[in-house]
Enzyme design. Structure first.
Site, PDB file in Angstrom:
ATOM      1  N   SER A 102       0.816  -1.212   0.000  1.00  0.00           N
ATOM      2  CA  SER A 102       0.000   0.000   0.000  1.00  0.00           C
ATOM      3  C   SER A 102       0.851   1.263   0.000  1.00  0.00           C
ATOM      4  CB  SER A 102      -0.921   0.016   1.225  1.00  0.00           C
ATOM      5  OG  SER A 102      -1.826  -1.058   1.196  1.00  0.00           O
ATOM      6  N   MET A 103       0.217   2.381  -0.318  1.00  0.00           N
ATOM      7  CA  MET A 103       0.894   3.676  -0.267  1.00  0.00           C
ATOM      8  C   MET A 103       1.476   3.894   1.125  1.00  0.00           C
ATOM      9  SD  MET A 103      -2.006   5.994  -2.155  1.00  0.00           S
ATOM     10  CE  MET A 103      -1.115   7.524  -1.774  1.00  0.00           C
TER      11      MET A 103
END
Length: 409
Positions: A102-103
């Protein structure tokens, strides 16, 4: 796709610069800076990966052996990185993204919400690359984190990366929706997959006062929000508000597959569909960006309904509403140059009528955003509430033959 660790990776200035950026914009709190600096994401990424651009909804393959500088640039960026397609049945882009890193801004903001302390025992559901588990272990301490992953290959890859990094995390291959009873009770639980139902087993495996952080949404849309649930003193329930808007890959056991177009729009359905008009524009009902609460709220009020958009044809942008419990459907043809739009509805339910009623309800409540809602999980199941746990969001009776009977607030 085994992650590779090369000495000196964590010393690259780009990783340090990303940390400064996350701190400056509030995505990372100051107490996580040392953990972030000591646990660089590139240690957990595969040699071939697909950085995902949210704005364009496109991804591109990056191969470390062919483009070392480009690979590092993406590894040190605030971008989500796809690491698996179609549950591992493909090694090139396919239909579905099924595992990722994920970011970093999202990862750090969720960890801030989780509020892990040294000595806490933590369960992570959805290991992915292993980077999030490594961050948790840096904070909680060696041997305090258990992470469980449903995909055997993904679990083994993360286990290998964690060992290479010298980080003591227990990696389990199994169904995370069952939790992991042997290491219970836990002080914290975090899920990195999208949920439609929070398993009560998770609550049962927590200490009283423990915190669960779970991405939750409805089948109406991919729009989700993280619910921060605190376990009650007697351990019988967990409840708390939604904290931020997110979108995660859905837990495999909770994916929903609806029939294709032909199973809904049969010859009989075309003949029997009712035609009407609406003056509600698309942006008013469904919002203008992914960050709007419109679709999230519609999902709360429209049980067993899936929302999707069809390709634009002849200037019309069709929006489809499909009932997963029967074959009721509605289609609205939105046009930017019109003030009225054509509606077609078929089946036992009048899905556009239900959608208009849900939109009216939301407007009457003052158009509350994600953080105004919360979630409670107990032995009886789960329910969403508005502003306080006692104010449950009750779903209206399903429309039939053009009528809608309201059943609750």
């Amino acid at each position: 796709m085994t992650p590779e660790h090369h000495e000196g990776d964590e010393l690259r200035p780009s990783w340090q610069e990303l940390g400064r950026q996350l701190l400056a914009k509030g995505a990372m709190t100051s107490d996580w800076t040392d953990t972030f600096a000591d646990t660089p994401r590139m240690r957990f990424l595969p040699s071939v990966m697909w950085p995902y651009d949210q704005a364009s909804e496109e991804c591109v393959a990056v191969d470390r052996t062919a483009d070392l500088d480009g690979w590092h640039r993406y590894a040190c960026s605030d971008m989500a990185i796809i690491t698996q397609w179609d549950d591992g049945t493909r090694t090139t882009p396919g239909t579905d993204m099924t595992s990722s890193s994920s970011m970093p801004s999202l990862v750090l903001s969720m960890l801030a919400d989780l509020q892990v302390r040294p000595g806490h025992k933590v369960l992570e559901v959805g290991t992915g690359t292993g980077w999030n588990a490594a961050l948790l272990a840096h904070r909680a301490g060696p041997g305090r984190v258990t992470t469980i992953e449903v995909d055997r290959v993904v679990a083994e890859s993360a286990r290998h990366a964690l060992r290479q990094a010298g980080i003591a995390v227990t990696v389990i291959h199994g169904d995370g929706l069952e939790g992991h009873l042997p290491a219970a009770p836990y002080d914290r639980l975090i899920a990195t997959c999208g949920l439609r139902t929070v398993p009560y087993a998770w609550v049962e495996q927590m200490r009283p006062g423990g915190v669960l952080l779970v991405p939750w949404g409805t089948h109406f849309t991919s729009t989700e929000a993280t619910a921060r649930l605190v376990v009650s003193g007697d351990g019988s329930s967990a409840s708390g508000p939604f904290t931020q808007r997110v979108t995660f890959m859905r837990a495999r056991a909770q994916r929903l597959t609806v029939g294709d177009y032909d199973t809904y729009v049969t010859a009989e359905a075309r003949e029997g569909a009712r035609k009407s008009r609406t003056t509600l524009p698309h942006s008013e009902v469904f919002g203008t960006t992914a960050w709007d609460a419109n679709q999230f709220v519609l999902g709360l009020r429209l049980p067993d309904v899936v929302h999707t958009r069809g390709p634009e044809e002849n200037g019309a942008r069709p929006v489809w509403l499909l009932s997963s419990s029967d074959r009721s459907w509605a289609c609205v043809l939105f046009r930017e140059d019109r003030a009225e739009f054509t509606v077609y509805q078929y089946g036992r339910r009048r899905l556009w009528d239900e959608t208009e009623a849900a939109h009216t309800w939301w407007t009457e409540q003052g158009r509350p955003g994600f953080s105004s809602f919360g979630l409670t999980v107990d032995q009886a199941g789960q329910h969403v509430w508005l502003k306080e746990p006692g104010n449950r969001i009750s779903q209206p009776a399903r429309s039939s033959e053009g009528t809608l009977a309201e059943s609750g607030a």
